[in-house]
Scaffold this active site. Structure first.
Site, short mmCIF file in Angstrom:
data_model
loop_
_atom_site.label_atom_id
_atom_site.label_comp_id
_atom_site.label_asym_id
_atom_site.label_seq_id
_atom_site.Cartn_x
_atom_site.Cartn_y
_atom_site.Cartn_z
NE ARG A 52 -1.98 1.97 3.60
CZ ARG A 52 -2.51 2.37 4.77
NH1 ARG A 52 -3.68 1.88 5.15
NH2 ARG A 52 -1.88 3.20 5.55
CE1 TYR A 54 -4.18 7.84 11.28
CE2 TYR A 54 -5.04 6.74 9.33
CZ TYR A 54 -4.70 6.71 10.68
OH TYR A 54 -4.88 5.57 11.40
CG ASP A 101 -6.83 3.40 3.70
OD1 ASP A 101 -7.93 3.90 3.42
OD2 ASP A 101 -6.59 2.85 4.80
CG HIS A 131 -7.46 6.70 5.84
ND1 HIS A 131 -6.17 6.79 5.38
CD2 HIS A 131 -7.47 5.66 6.68
CE1 HIS A 131 -5.44 5.84 5.93
NE2 HIS A 131 -6.20 5.14 6.72
CD GLU A 145 -8.02 0.33 3.33
OE1 GLU A 145 -6.92 -0.09 2.93
OE2 GLU A 145 -8.27 0.54 4.53
CD GLU A 172 -9.83 0.83 8.01
OE1 GLU A 172 -9.02 0.27 7.26
OE2 GLU A 172 -9.56 1.82 8.68
NE ARG A 185 -9.32 -2.50 4.06
CZ ARG A 185 -8.31 -2.89 4.86
NH1 ARG A 185 -7.66 -4.00 4.60
NH2 ARG A 185 -7.96 -2.15 5.90
CD GLU A 205 -4.08 -2.83 6.82
OE1 GLU A 205 -5.15 -3.14 7.38
OE2 GLU A 205 -3.72 -1.66 6.62
CD1 TRP A 221 -11.93 10.12 11.50
CD2 TRP A 221 -10.42 8.99 10.28
NE1 TRP A 221 -10.75 10.11 12.18
CE2 TRP A 221 -9.80 9.43 11.46
CE3 TRP A 221 -9.65 8.29 9.32
CZ2 TRP A 221 -8.46 9.16 11.73
CZ3 TRP A 221 -8.34 8.02 9.60
CH2 TRP A 221 -7.76 8.47 10.80
C1 GCO Z 1 -5.74 0.59 7.69
C2 GCO Z 1 -6.37 1.63 8.51
C3 GCO Z 1 -5.72 2.06 9.75
C4 GCO Z 1 -6.79 2.66 10.64
C5 GCO Z 1 -6.57 2.37 12.09
C6 GCO Z 1 -7.72 2.88 12.94
O1 GCO Z 1 -6.17 0.44 6.55
O2 GCO Z 1 -4.88 -0.09 8.20
O3 GCO Z 1 -7.07 2.58 7.80
O4 GCO Z 1 -4.65 2.92 9.54
O5 GCO Z 1 -6.90 4.02 10.45
O6 GCO Z 1 -6.45 0.99 12.24
O7 GCO Z 1 -7.68 2.35 14.20
MG MG Z 2 -7.82 1.59 6.05
#
Ligand code: GCO
Ligand code: MG
Length: 405
Positions: free
Chosen positions: A147, A159, A212, A214, A238, A264, A285, A341, A405
Site C-alpha cells: 500500500r 494521516y 487507502d 480513509h 480502499e 474496516e 475488509r 493487511e 474520516w
Molecule cells: C488501515 C487503517 C488504519 C486505521 C486504524 C484505525 O487500513 O490499516 O485505515 O490505519 O486508520 O487501524 O484504528
Molecule cells: Mg484503512
C-alpha cells in the site's frame, strides 16, 4: 466445559490492547482480542458490566448460542462497542474449542484451503522519492503487494505517514487528546496519480499496489480518482468514500474499473449487505476483532463468496496479535480469501506480552499448527505496560470545517 471466570486485561506494550481470557472448570482457557482503538475502556466496561456476569456457568462449547445470546438477546444490537466485546468473547470460545479438540481453529472451520497467507505491507513517505524507497525495501523483503501513502504537498501532516518515524499515536503521548490534521481534497486529488505513475515507472507492473483514501472523498471525486488510477492497475482502492450510505458505492463503481475495498469500520454483516449483494465492491475488509468475532466473519465470508467478493481483513497495529492470529485461522480456511493487511508487530514489548505462531516470509504469513488460535498472553508481564489514553486524529478543512474520516 463450564465458564468459571472471564478476565479482561488492558495493556499498552506499544499500543493499547484489550485481551479477554475465558477460564473453565476443565483448566483450559481461551483468549480473545477486544481492542477498539481510542475506545478501549468503553469495551472494558461493556465486557465487565454487561457480558461477564451473564456468561459465568455457561457451557463454553456453545459458541453459536452464546453469540446469538449476546447479539439478539441484547435488544440494543450492533455498534462498535458491543460487537468488539462480542468478538473478544467469541474468539476466546473458538480458542477454547480448538484446544479441547486438539486442533487449530481453521480445522474446525472446514480445513485448510491454502498453505500460506498473502499479505500487503505499507510504504509511506514525506515525498514520492521517500515513499518509493520504502516500496523498494518492501520488494527486497519479498512483499508482492504494498500500500502506498504519501504526504500531500502543501498539507501540514497527512494521516498514515510516519513523520520522523513517529505516528499520530506516539506524537500525542504527552497530550492525550485527539490531534487535528488539515485536509484538502483538491491538493490530494491532484497529487496521488503522480505517486502511482512514479511507482509504475520505477518498479514496473509486477508488484501489486494499493491505496487507502480513509473515506475523505465524495462519490464523484472518488470516481475521478478511480479513473485516473486505472492505468496503474491497483489491487484495490480502499475506503474511497464513507459507507453509511451503501448505495453511494454504486456511483463510484459505475465510473471506474479500479477494484474497491471497504469495511474496516463495519461491525456487522448488515453494514456490508447492500455493498456485497450489488457487487459494488471487490474486497470486504471487516476485521474479526470489530465485526463480532470468528462466528460473524465466517458468515460475512460465506455471504461475500456468493457475490464474487473476497475478504481482505483489516490488519493494523491496533489489532492485537490474538486478532491477527484469528485472521490467520480464518484466512487459512476461507475459499474466497483475497489478501491480508500486515505491517508486523510493533517490537520487543509486544513479543514479551503476547505469544503467537505466525511468521512472515517472502510476502506471506505462515501459521504453525497449534491447538486453538495458537496464542498466549502473559498478564504479569503486561502489567509493566499500563494503558495510555490515546485517540485517532480528526481532520479539518483549511477554514476549520470538520471533515470525514
Ligand atoms: C488501515 C487503517 C488504519 C486505521 C486504524 C484505525 O487500513 O490499516 O485505515 O490505519 O486508520 O487501524 O484504528
Ligand atoms: Mg484503512
Amino acid at each position: 466445559m463450564k465458564i468459571t471466570d472471564i478476565k479482561i486485561f488492558v495493556s499498552c506494550p506499544s499500543r493499547n490492547f484489550v485481551t479477554v481470557r475465558i477460564e473453565t472448570d476443565e483448566g483450559l482457557y481461551g483468549l480473545g482480542d477486544a481492542t477498539l482503538n481510542g475506545r478501549e475502556m468503553a469495551v472494558v466496561a461493556y465486557l465487565t458490566e454487561h457480558i461477564k456476569p451473564c456468561l459465568i456457568g455457561r457451557d463454553a462449547h456453545q459458541i453459536e448460542d452464546i453469540w446469538q445470546y449476546l447479539y439478539k438477546g441484547a435488544y440494543w444490537r450492533r455498534g462498535p462497542i458491543t460487537m468488539t466485546s462480542i468478538a473478544g468473547i467469541d474468539m476466546a470460545l473458538w480458542d477454547l474449542k480448538g484446544k479441547a479438540a486438539g486442533m487449530p481453529v481453521y480445522q474446525l472451520l472446514g480445513g485448510r484451503s491454502r498453505d500460506k497467507i498473502k499479505v500487503y505491507g505499507h510504504a509511506n513517505g514525506q515525498s514520492i522519492d521517500d515513499t518509493l524507497n520504502h516500496l523498494g525495501k518492501h520488494i527486497e523483503e519479498g512483499y508482492k503487494a504494498v500500500r502506498l501513502q504519501c504526504a500531500i504537498p502543501g498539507l501540514a501532516g497527512t494521516y498514515g505517514i510516519l513523520a520522523g518515524k513517529k505516528d499520530y499515536y506516539e506524537l500525542q503521548s504527552n497530550r492525550p487528546l485527539p490531534p487535528e490534521q488539515p485536509w484538502d481534497t483538491n491538493k490530494y486529488l491532484n497529487f496521488i496519480p503522480n505517486l502511482f505513475k512514479a511507482a509504475r515507472d520505477q518498479f514496473g507492473s509486477e508488484i501489486q499496489l494499493l491505496h487507502d483514501v480513509h473515506s475523505r472523498l465524495t462519490p464523484i471525486e472518488a470516481a475521478r480518482l478511480g479513473k485516473e488510477l486505472e492505468p496503474y492497475n491497483l489491487l484495490f482502492l480502499e475506503d474511497p468514500i464513507p459507507a453509511e450510505n451503501q448505495s453511494n458505492y454504486k456511483h463510484v463503481r459505475h465510473h471506474t474499473t479500479t477494484p474497491l475495498a471497504v469495511g474496516e469500520v463495519f461491525n456487522s454483516i448488515w453494514d456490508a449487505k447492500e455493498l456485497i449483494e450489488s457487487h459494488s465492491i471487490d474486497y470486504i475488509r471487516s476485521a474479526v476483532t470489530h465485526a463480532g468475532g470468528i462466528t460473524a466473519m465466517r458468515r460475512i465470508t460465506d455471504f461475500a463468496s456468493l457475490h464474487s467478493v473476497r475478504i481482505a481483513p483489516h490488519g493494523p497495529p491496533d489489532i492485537s496479535p490474538i486478532g491477527h492470529a484469528a485472521h490467520a485461522q480464518l484466512n487459512t480456511w476461507a475459499p474466497n480469501f483475497g489478501i491480508q493487511e500486515f505491517v508486523g508487530f510493533g517490537g520487543k514489548a509486544i513479543n514479551e506480552v503476547f505469544e503467537y505462531s505466525l511468521a512472515y516470509a517472502d510476502g506471506h504469513l505462515t501459521l504453525e499448527d497449534k491447538p486453538g488460535l495458537g496464542v498466549d498472553y502473559d498478564d504479569l508481564e503486561a502489567k509493566k505496560y499500563p494503558y495510555k489514553r490515546s485517540y485517532l486524529p480528526v481532520s479539518r478543512l483549511e477554514d476549520g470545517t470538520l471533515w470525514d474520516w
